[in-house]
Design a protein around this motif. Structure first.
Motif, mmCIF file in Angstrom:
data_model
loop_
_atom_site.group_PDB
_atom_site.id
_atom_site.type_symbol
_atom_site.label_atom_id
_atom_site.label_comp_id
_atom_site.label_asym_id
_atom_site.label_seq_id
_atom_site.Cartn_x
_atom_site.Cartn_y
_atom_site.Cartn_z
ATOM 1 N N THR A 130 -4.079 2.209 64.755
ATOM 2 C CA THR A 130 -4.020 3.490 64.035
ATOM 3 C C THR A 130 -4.635 4.581 64.896
ATOM 4 O O THR A 130 -4.128 5.709 64.956
ATOM 5 C CB THR A 130 -4.750 3.392 62.686
ATOM 6 O OG1 THR A 130 -4.205 2.315 61.925
ATOM 7 C CG2 THR A 130 -4.621 4.673 61.886
ATOM 8 N N GLY A 131 -5.723 4.235 65.578
ATOM 9 C CA GLY A 131 -6.320 5.174 66.541
ATOM 10 C C GLY A 131 -5.347 5.543 67.638
ATOM 11 O O GLY A 131 -5.275 6.706 68.061
ATOM 12 N N MET A 132 -4.580 4.569 68.101
ATOM 13 C CA MET A 132 -3.572 4.842 69.120
ATOM 14 C C MET A 132 -2.526 5.830 68.614
ATOM 15 O O MET A 132 -2.072 6.704 69.360
ATOM 16 C CB MET A 132 -2.877 3.546 69.553
ATOM 17 C CG MET A 132 -1.703 3.780 70.497
ATOM 18 S SD MET A 132 -0.712 2.308 70.804
ATOM 19 C CE MET A 132 -1.688 1.551 72.082
ATOM 20 N N ASN A 133 -2.157 5.716 67.343
ATOM 21 C CA ASN A 133 -1.172 6.645 66.780
ATOM 22 C C ASN A 133 -1.681 8.087 66.858
ATOM 23 O O ASN A 133 -0.928 9.014 67.178
ATOM 24 C CB ASN A 133 -0.860 6.282 65.331
ATOM 25 C CG ASN A 133 -0.204 4.915 65.190
ATOM 26 O OD1 ASN A 133 0.237 4.324 66.173
ATOM 27 N ND2 ASN A 133 -0.158 4.419 63.967
ATOM 28 N N MET A 134 -2.968 8.273 66.567
ATOM 29 C CA MET A 134 -3.556 9.608 66.671
ATOM 30 C C MET A 134 -3.612 10.051 68.129
ATOM 31 O O MET A 134 -3.373 11.234 68.452
ATOM 32 C CB MET A 134 -4.964 9.610 66.062
ATOM 33 C CG MET A 134 -5.608 10.976 66.020
ATOM 34 S SD MET A 134 -4.711 12.108 64.923
ATOM 35 C CE MET A 134 -5.221 13.676 65.595
ATOM 36 N N MET A 135 -3.908 9.108 69.020
ATOM 37 C CA MET A 135 -3.914 9.405 70.445
ATOM 38 C C MET A 135 -2.548 9.912 70.893
ATOM 39 O O MET A 135 -2.441 10.882 71.642
ATOM 40 C CB MET A 135 -4.282 8.159 71.242
ATOM 41 C CG MET A 135 -4.356 8.372 72.747
ATOM 42 S SD MET A 135 -4.022 6.861 73.669
ATOM 43 C CE MET A 135 -5.153 5.731 72.911
ATOM 44 N N VAL B 293 10.868 12.433 68.827
ATOM 45 C CA VAL B 293 9.663 12.534 69.656
ATOM 46 C C VAL B 293 8.466 12.937 68.796
ATOM 47 O O VAL B 293 8.594 13.658 67.807
ATOM 48 C CB VAL B 293 9.841 13.535 70.820
ATOM 49 C CG1 VAL B 293 10.831 13.014 71.844
ATOM 50 C CG2 VAL B 293 10.255 14.907 70.318
ATOM 51 N N GLY B 294 7.306 12.420 69.183
ATOM 52 C CA GLY B 294 6.077 12.722 68.463
ATOM 53 C C GLY B 294 5.867 11.882 67.224
ATOM 54 O O GLY B 294 4.901 12.084 66.482
ATOM 55 N N LYS B 295 6.751 10.917 66.992
ATOM 56 C CA LYS B 295 6.682 10.077 65.791
ATOM 57 C C LYS B 295 6.338 8.627 66.161
ATOM 58 O O LYS B 295 6.466 8.211 67.303
ATOM 59 C CB LYS B 295 8.025 10.091 65.058
ATOM 60 C CG LYS B 295 8.534 11.468 64.677
ATOM 61 C CD LYS B 295 7.733 12.059 63.529
ATOM 62 C CE LYS B 295 8.195 13.466 63.188
ATOM 63 N NZ LYS B 295 9.601 13.548 62.817
ATOM 64 N N SER C 224 14.423 3.637 62.008
ATOM 65 C CA SER C 224 13.679 4.521 61.093
ATOM 66 C C SER C 224 12.395 4.985 61.750
ATOM 67 O O SER C 224 12.053 4.568 62.866
ATOM 68 C CB SER C 224 13.373 3.798 59.777
ATOM 69 O OG SER C 224 12.471 2.733 59.993
ATOM 70 N N ASN C 225 11.659 5.844 61.045
ATOM 71 C CA ASN C 225 10.321 6.240 61.470
ATOM 72 C C ASN C 225 9.289 5.540 60.583
ATOM 73 O O ASN C 225 9.516 5.348 59.395
ATOM 74 C CB ASN C 225 10.143 7.751 61.377
ATOM 75 C CG ASN C 225 11.003 8.486 62.375
ATOM 76 O OD1 ASN C 225 11.340 7.959 63.428
ATOM 77 N ND2 ASN C 225 11.346 9.729 62.069
ATOM 78 N N GLN C 226 8.173 5.177 61.168
ATOM 79 C CA GLN C 226 7.093 4.524 60.412
ATOM 80 C C GLN C 226 6.227 5.581 59.740
ATOM 81 O O GLN C 226 5.830 6.550 60.385
ATOM 82 C CB GLN C 226 6.246 3.662 61.362
ATOM 83 C CG GLN C 226 5.100 2.940 60.678
ATOM 84 C CD GLN C 226 4.493 1.888 61.582
ATOM 85 O OE1 GLN C 226 5.159 0.931 61.982
ATOM 86 N NE2 GLN C 226 3.225 2.044 61.927
ATOM 87 N N PRO C 227 5.938 5.428 58.462
ATOM 88 C CA PRO C 227 5.071 6.416 57.786
ATOM 89 C C PRO C 227 3.687 6.468 58.434
ATOM 90 O O PRO C 227 3.210 5.473 58.986
ATOM 91 C CB PRO C 227 4.967 5.888 56.348
ATOM 92 C CG PRO C 227 6.079 4.902 56.192
ATOM 93 C CD PRO C 227 6.338 4.340 57.547
ATOM 94 N N TRP C 228 3.084 7.642 58.365
ATOM 95 C CA TRP C 228 1.742 7.777 58.924
ATOM 96 C C TRP C 228 0.739 6.925 58.147
ATOM 97 O O TRP C 228 -0.217 6.430 58.689
ATOM 98 C CB TRP C 228 1.280 9.231 58.901
ATOM 99 C CG TRP C 228 2.141 10.130 59.718
ATOM 100 C CD1 TRP C 228 2.923 11.154 59.283
ATOM 101 C CD2 TRP C 228 2.330 10.104 61.148
ATOM 102 N NE1 TRP C 228 3.578 11.762 60.319
ATOM 103 C CE2 TRP C 228 3.232 11.138 61.482
ATOM 104 C CE3 TRP C 228 1.815 9.299 62.162
ATOM 105 C CZ2 TRP C 228 3.637 11.383 62.803
ATOM 106 C CZ3 TRP C 228 2.226 9.543 63.469
ATOM 107 C CH2 TRP C 228 3.118 10.564 63.786
#
Length: 265
Positions: free
Chosen positions: A187-192, A253-255, A261-265
């Motif tokens: 999850t930290g990586m997602n914010m990174m 991009v940025g998701k 599909s896109n993964q929910p935040w």
């Protein structure tokens, strides 16, 4: 200097990383692929295996030593790529690890496992990216990929359909049924990723987190046990990441992206 896109993949001698290698060398497109591994011998062995499996590949494949827990190793890899190629077109931050089961087995303390989870999956990946950005900025089509986890979604922690979200029985101690250090580091990586997407917006770098799905890799309980739990073929992850490299998800991009599909935040 070859015009073929230059791609560096960390942790690429095994698991999803090696599946990405196979998908790329099997592509009709020509690439210069740098197979990164902590052990240069294991990386060379993986290169040899891939070349044997795909003898007619249009791509060139070579091994590079890089340990994302070791700043000197990262710097040395940067100097090698900079000297030989002068640029980097795609960085795939694939190297990662799961240490929660080491707590359960007594091989690591909780502090050791949590610190190592973040050091490998988040801190090491950040330093690797920060080091190589100058080479990405020399590309005409720079791409930056982070391999995250389907368990990293905050939104989906509310779903009890996922086994990692099962609510344990009342009382203490709790039976360990989750992997909190791993999933929180991802999850930290997602914010990174979101930070890099912001910082590199004006430079035209396309940035994603890739959520390849639950696949039968060596992560956690191992390929056989993961397959018994319903994990898919790791080759699916390799093909998905190849598709992102080849432009099939440029609209996202940025998701955090999943296949289809896109993964929910």
């Amino acid at each position: 200097m070859s015009n073929a896109p230059i791609i560096l993949i960390t942790g690429a001698n095994t698991g999803i990383g090696f599946e990405v290698i196979k998908a790329l060398v099997d592509s009709p497109n020509a690439y210069t692929i740098l197979l990164g591994g902590r052990s240069i011998q294991k990386a060379k062995d993986a290169v040899k295996l891939a070349k044997e499996q795909f003898p007619n590949s249009q791509s060139t494949l070579s091994a590079i030593q890089v340990d994302i827990e070791d700043d000197a190793s990262i710097s040395k890899a940067f100097e090698e790529v900079s000297t030989k190629y002068e640029r980097l077109d795609v960085l795939i931050n694939n190297a990662g690890a799961l240490f929660d089961f080491e707590i359960q087995s007594g091989r690591m303390t909780m502090r050791e496992a949590w610190n190592k989870s973040w050091n490998v999956n988040t801190t090491g990946t950040q330093i690797m990216t920060h080091t190589f950005v100058p080479l990405l900025l020399k590309s005409s089509d720079p791409r930056l990929l982070f391999v995250t986890s389907g368990t990293s979604s905050l939104t989906e922690t509310e779903s009890s359909d996922m086994w990692v979200n099962k609510v344990p029985a009342k009382g203490w101690p709790k039976q360990a049924i989750s992997m909190p250090s791993y999933r929180s580091s991802k999850t930290g990586m997602n914010m990174m990723m979101r930070e890099w997407a912001r910082v590199l917006t004006e430079d035209g770098v396309k940035v994603w987190c890739i959520s390849p799905g639950f696949l039968a890799t060596g992560l956690g309980a191992g390929p056989a046990a993961n397959k018994e739990m319903g994990a898919g073929d790791p080759a699916l992850g390799g093909k998905f990441i190849k598709d992102v490299v080849e432009g099939k998800r440029d609209q996202d991009v940025g998701k955090v992206i999943r296949s289809g599909s896109n993964q929910p935040w």
